[in-house]
Scaffold this active site. Sequence first.
Site, PDB file in Angstrom:
ATOM      1  N   GLU A 241      10.974 -38.379  29.540  1.00 14.58           N
ATOM      2  CA  GLU A 241      11.922 -37.654  30.470  1.00 14.58           C
ATOM      3  C   GLU A 241      11.918 -38.511  31.727  1.00 14.58           C
ATOM      4  O   GLU A 241      10.890 -38.764  32.424  1.00 14.58           O
ATOM      5  CB  GLU A 241      11.317 -36.397  30.465  1.00 14.58           C
ATOM      6  CG  GLU A 241      10.943 -35.435  29.455  1.00 14.58           C
ATOM      7  CD  GLU A 241      12.500 -34.768  29.003  1.00 14.58           C
ATOM      8  OE1 GLU A 241      13.626 -35.233  29.427  1.00 14.58           O
ATOM      9  OE2 GLU A 241      12.562 -34.313  27.961  1.00 14.58           O
ATOM     10  N   GLU A 372      19.176 -42.636  42.755  1.00 18.17           N
ATOM     11  CA  GLU A 372      18.771 -41.472  42.824  1.00 18.17           C
ATOM     12  C   GLU A 372      17.559 -41.414  44.055  1.00 18.17           C
ATOM     13  O   GLU A 372      16.712 -42.093  44.058  1.00 18.17           O
ATOM     14  CB  GLU A 372      18.030 -41.518  41.580  1.00 18.17           C
ATOM     15  CG  GLU A 372      16.798 -40.029  41.466  1.00 18.17           C
ATOM     16  CD  GLU A 372      15.704 -40.100  40.198  1.00 18.17           C
ATOM     17  OE1 GLU A 372      15.161 -41.162  39.727  1.00 18.17           O
ATOM     18  OE2 GLU A 372      15.725 -38.931  39.674  1.00 18.17           O
TER      19      GLU A 372
HETATM   20  P1  NAD Z   1       6.505 -43.209  38.007  1.00 19.14           P
HETATM   21  O1  NAD Z   1       7.251 -43.455  36.832  1.00 19.14           O
HETATM   22  O2  NAD Z   1       6.197 -44.104  39.050  1.00 19.14           O
HETATM   23  O3  NAD Z   1       5.082 -42.604  37.437  1.00 19.14           O
HETATM   24  C1  NAD Z   1       5.035 -41.627  36.702  1.00 19.14           C
HETATM   25  C2  NAD Z   1       3.667 -41.680  35.813  1.00 19.14           C
HETATM   26  O4  NAD Z   1       3.515 -42.958  35.176  1.00 19.14           O
HETATM   27  C3  NAD Z   1       2.364 -41.724  36.896  1.00 19.14           C
HETATM   28  O5  NAD Z   1       1.424 -41.088  36.472  1.00 19.14           O
HETATM   29  C4  NAD Z   1       1.881 -43.286  36.953  1.00 19.14           C
HETATM   30  O6  NAD Z   1       0.593 -43.347  37.037  1.00 19.14           O
HETATM   31  C5  NAD Z   1       2.386 -43.548  35.635  1.00 19.14           C
HETATM   32  N1  NAD Z   1       2.508 -45.310  35.216  1.00 19.14           N
HETATM   33  C6  NAD Z   1       3.074 -46.005  36.281  1.00 19.14           C
HETATM   34  N2  NAD Z   1       3.338 -47.032  35.758  1.00 19.14           N
HETATM   35  C7  NAD Z   1       3.054 -47.107  34.233  1.00 19.14           C
HETATM   36  C8  NAD Z   1       2.888 -48.002  33.332  1.00 19.14           C
HETATM   37  N3  NAD Z   1       3.304 -49.321  33.693  1.00 19.14           N
HETATM   38  N4  NAD Z   1       2.567 -47.495  32.080  1.00 19.14           N
HETATM   39  C9  NAD Z   1       2.415 -46.153  31.979  1.00 19.14           C
HETATM   40  N5  NAD Z   1       2.199 -45.538  32.952  1.00 19.14           N
HETATM   41  C10 NAD Z   1       2.587 -45.726  34.229  1.00 19.14           C
HETATM   42  O7  NAD Z   1       7.238 -41.956  38.491  1.00 19.14           O
HETATM   43  P2  NAD Z   1       6.977 -41.080  39.878  1.00 19.14           P
HETATM   44  O8  NAD Z   1       7.307 -42.070  40.986  1.00 19.14           O
HETATM   45  O9  NAD Z   1       5.650 -40.454  39.907  1.00 19.14           O
HETATM   46  O10 NAD Z   1       8.075 -39.832  39.774  1.00 19.14           O
HETATM   47  C11 NAD Z   1       9.468 -39.927  40.104  1.00 19.14           C
HETATM   48  C12 NAD Z   1      10.500 -40.162  39.041  1.00 19.14           C
HETATM   49  O11 NAD Z   1      10.262 -39.550  37.865  1.00 19.14           O
HETATM   50  C13 NAD Z   1      11.822 -40.061  39.417  1.00 19.14           C
HETATM   51  O12 NAD Z   1      12.575 -41.022  38.839  1.00 19.14           O
HETATM   52  C14 NAD Z   1      12.200 -38.701  38.736  1.00 19.14           C
HETATM   53  O13 NAD Z   1      13.678 -38.537  38.448  1.00 19.14           O
HETATM   54  C15 NAD Z   1      11.399 -38.761  37.371  1.00 19.14           C
HETATM   55  N6  NAD Z   1      11.042 -37.643  36.997  1.00 19.14           N
HETATM   56  C16 NAD Z   1      11.764 -37.257  35.906  1.00 19.14           C
HETATM   57  C17 NAD Z   1      11.692 -35.891  35.323  1.00 19.14           C
HETATM   58  C18 NAD Z   1      12.465 -35.477  33.785  1.00 19.14           C
HETATM   59  O14 NAD Z   1      12.019 -34.275  33.370  1.00 19.14           O
HETATM   60  N7  NAD Z   1      13.338 -36.107  33.276  1.00 19.14           N
HETATM   61  C19 NAD Z   1      10.956 -34.872  35.707  1.00 19.14           C
HETATM   62  C20 NAD Z   1      10.292 -35.319  37.098  1.00 19.14           C
HETATM   63  C21 NAD Z   1      10.292 -36.699  37.620  1.00 19.14           C
END
Ligand code: NAD
Length: 468
Positions: A241, A372
């Site tokens: 997601e 975004e």
């Molecule tokens: P992010 O991708 O930076 O991090 C999300 C999670 O992934 C964290 O727990 C992080 O520690 C982990 N992570 C980071 N690098 C990783 C890797 N290489 N491999 C595995 N895990 C890793 O996202 P964020 O900044 O925490 O959240 C914001 C983003 O999330 C926005 O783009 C937003 O649109 C998206 N989002 C999407 C939904 C949805 O349902 N589609 C819901 C909420 C947020």
Amino acid sequence: MTQYRNLIGGRLETADATIQVINPANRNTIAHVPDLSQTQLEQAVVAATTAFATWSETALKHRQTLLSRLSKAILDNKTELSTLLTTEQGKPLANAQGEIQRCADWLSYFSKIPELVGLMERRIDDHAFASKVPLGVVAAIVPWNFPMSLAIWKVAPAILMGNTVIWKPSPFTPLTSLRLGEIIKDLVPAGVINIITGGDKLARALTAHPLINKIAFTGSTQTGKAIMATAAQSIKRITLELGGNDPAIVMDDADLEKHIPGIFWGAFANNAQFCVAIKRLYVHEKIKDQFLKRFIEYGRNVIVGDGLDPAVGIGPIQNESQFFKVSAMINAAKERGLEMITLTETVPSAGYFVPVTLVINPADEDETVVTEAFGPVLPILFFNDVEEVIRRANDSAYGLASSVWAQDTTLAQGIAKRLQSGTTWINTIHVIKPQIPFSGHKQSGLGLENGIEVLSEYANTKSIVVGQ
Ligand code: NAD
């Protein structure tokens, strides 16, 4: 300072290294949480793998009883969990209470989900039947905007289907998850739910681990792509997601009197850090003046501040890097000479606060339209005709959600069908329920969450055919 520990194999564990957690409303350090070592990650994976052997053999009824108990445990601790969530995430307390309530509601829904029997085993004819079998250990990786509900969206269906889980919250918002781990420690069989904390390095090691069978991830599209590449090494199952750039279309017959609050909060709820926030607002030329007047009037009354203050409607940006990103986007838009309206007169200086900012009719290629923001910066664009606005709304690599606002609901439904997104709301927004499937089209995701459909995301299908 309260000590927070990881839940691993039914025990609460600390680690040699720690990560600092900050309250975004005042930048104070509120806790240090374990930054798990590789050895401890290994222990968590072994605990989840060992637990899987037993948990996968338990009866559905037994698993549903656990979900129901977890739901109750959350409700029993709702006040404490909500306050902690606001303190670490920044969202207004009422929103945090809503999120914690939703966690309980989701668990409760899956604890008595109808249609289960037909899904788990289906007789095809006298000689063949297909059934769902669990996958193994699921890594549930969660972002910082809805740290609790987005985790429960994964944990509830995963364990219902007989899997075990390693839940990794974002390093920015780990506290409420870890507190819940303490609360449920003695309710959950050891190893069935493990909650671990660490940085992105730990997340990478977790997703690459050969004993992880499925990665359920919510976060940015960029990280989603990295996870997909990692998962390819051993064909791990994945649900992604990801990011969104949701369009909202306000037609010339829209009931503005009724819907201005819905459209405003559609863009700015959860401090505008919402995957399905309105990120591009298309308003029909014919009503642009009255729309802007009402929208601005409404927005000027919304207070930006510390989420623990009951008068506050919009809290801080959750973390420093996101704060700099959003601030830079606003400054760059100003430098490009765009027409901008700041709805918030003053914001507190201590935390990561950004005023609510409208960008009036920028070009379709402008950064504020194509990127975004994940913060309170909203481009408002004008359009003249339906075909034009559908084309512009669909002109994005994302396809998470969208909304249409019009009194002519036949026309609205026609538009809704043509919008390229997993969900389209008409004259409402953010109606998200455990029974409604939620998915991202295009680069907003892969697979889905919620609804009866989600259960197939946490199982393999197995067919057994008997010779005649
Ligand atoms: P992010 O991708 O930076 O991090 C999300 C999670 O992934 C964290 O727990 C992080 O520690 C982990 N992570 C980071 N690098 C990783 C890797 N290489 N491999 C595995 N895990 C890793 O996202 P964020 O900044 O925490 O959240 C914001 C983003 O999330 C926005 O783009 C937003 O649109 C998206 N989002 C999407 C939904 C949805 O349902 N589609 C819901 C909420 C947020």
